[in-house]
Motif scaffolding. Sequence first.
Motif, PDB file in Angstrom:
ATOM      1  N   VAL A  29       0.856  -1.137  -0.040  1.00 48.26           N
ATOM      2  CA  VAL A  29      -0.012  -0.085   0.046  1.00 48.26           C
ATOM      3  C   VAL A  29       0.870   1.187  -0.100  1.00 48.26           C
ATOM      4  CG1 VAL A  29      -1.601   1.260   1.285  1.00 48.26           C
ATOM      5  CG2 VAL A  29      -1.902  -1.054   1.208  1.00 48.26           C
ATOM      6  N   ARG A  45      -1.409  -7.873  -3.969  1.00 49.14           N
ATOM      7  CA  ARG A  45      -2.223  -6.638  -4.249  1.00 49.14           C
ATOM      8  C   ARG A  45      -1.223  -5.420  -4.045  1.00 49.14           C
ATOM      9  NH1 ARG A  45      -7.336  -5.035  -4.782  1.00 49.14           N
ATOM     10  NH2 ARG A  45      -8.290  -7.031  -4.083  1.00 49.14           N
ATOM     11  N   THR A  47      -1.760  -1.382  -3.939  1.00 51.04           N
ATOM     12  CA  THR A  47      -2.854  -0.063  -3.790  1.00 51.04           C
ATOM     13  C   THR A  47      -2.024   1.282  -3.724  1.00 51.04           C
ATOM     14  OG1 THR A  47      -4.419  -1.645  -2.636  1.00 51.04           O
ATOM     15  CG2 THR A  47      -4.795   0.791  -2.190  1.00 51.04           C
ATOM     16  N   GLU A  49      -2.888   4.841  -2.994  1.00 49.37           N
ATOM     17  CA  GLU A  49      -3.785   5.943  -2.366  1.00 49.37           C
ATOM     18  C   GLU A  49      -3.623   7.388  -2.952  1.00 49.37           C
ATOM     19  OE1 GLU A  49      -3.043   5.331   1.849  1.00 49.37           O
ATOM     20  OE2 GLU A  49      -4.491   3.662   1.666  1.00 49.37           O
ATOM     21  N   THR A  65      -5.031  -1.459  -7.490  1.00 46.90           N
ATOM     22  CA  THR A  65      -6.062  -0.230  -7.283  1.00 46.90           C
ATOM     23  C   THR A  65      -5.329   0.954  -7.217  1.00 46.90           C
ATOM     24  OG1 THR A  65      -7.474  -2.009  -5.824  1.00 46.90           O
ATOM     25  CG2 THR A  65      -7.687   0.485  -5.824  1.00 46.90           C
ATOM     26  N   HIS A  67      -6.351   4.909  -6.461  1.00 51.40           N
ATOM     27  CA  HIS A  67      -7.336   5.842  -5.977  1.00 51.40           C
ATOM     28  C   HIS A  67      -6.890   7.198  -6.655  1.00 51.40           C
ATOM     29  CE1 HIS A  67      -9.101   3.316  -3.080  1.00 51.40           C
ATOM     30  NE2 HIS A  67      -7.701   2.938  -2.823  1.00 51.40           N
ATOM     31  N   ARG A  84      -9.301  -1.002 -10.136  1.00 51.34           N
ATOM     32  CA  ARG A  84      -9.834   0.082 -10.068  1.00 51.34           C
ATOM     33  C   ARG A  84      -8.669   1.117 -10.202  1.00 51.34           C
ATOM     34  NH1 ARG A  84     -12.077   3.003  -4.455  1.00 51.34           N
ATOM     35  NH2 ARG A  84     -12.256   5.059  -5.192  1.00 51.34           N
TER      36      ARG A  84
END
Length: 137
Positions: A29, A45, A47, A49, A65, A67, A84
Amino acid sequence: MKKLTGVLSHALVVEEPVVLTGTALRGAVVCEGGSLDLRGSVAERLTIEPGGYVLLSGSCPGAITIHEGGLLEIAGTLEGRVVRNDGEIWAMTGSTIHGRALSSGGFFIPPDPEHAVVIDSPRFRLTGTGDLLDVVS
């Protein structure tokens, strides 16, 4: 700048500049203000942010993902599905995305093992999710 090597058995949380030459088995992340220079691999995964940045010059077979406000730059191999995409994805000429190489003309071609990403090569913005990433024209 923090440098990580080897196999990480825990999820990697990036809140500062980090260079990863190893493998993050449980994913990563990238938080606001964090940047990940991914020369190795993120397995599960990834991610990104808002305010996070990833330079993917290694590989990422995991789900991704992004954002809003997050940025992924690809100079390596993207195998994972983008589940996403509210941020931005840019890819350099010679990058491999879902088994297709990005040409200097801004379109996908069959990969050539002899072709490599060149420093300061053209970059193209990608859009889409899943395995259906396309170059923005």
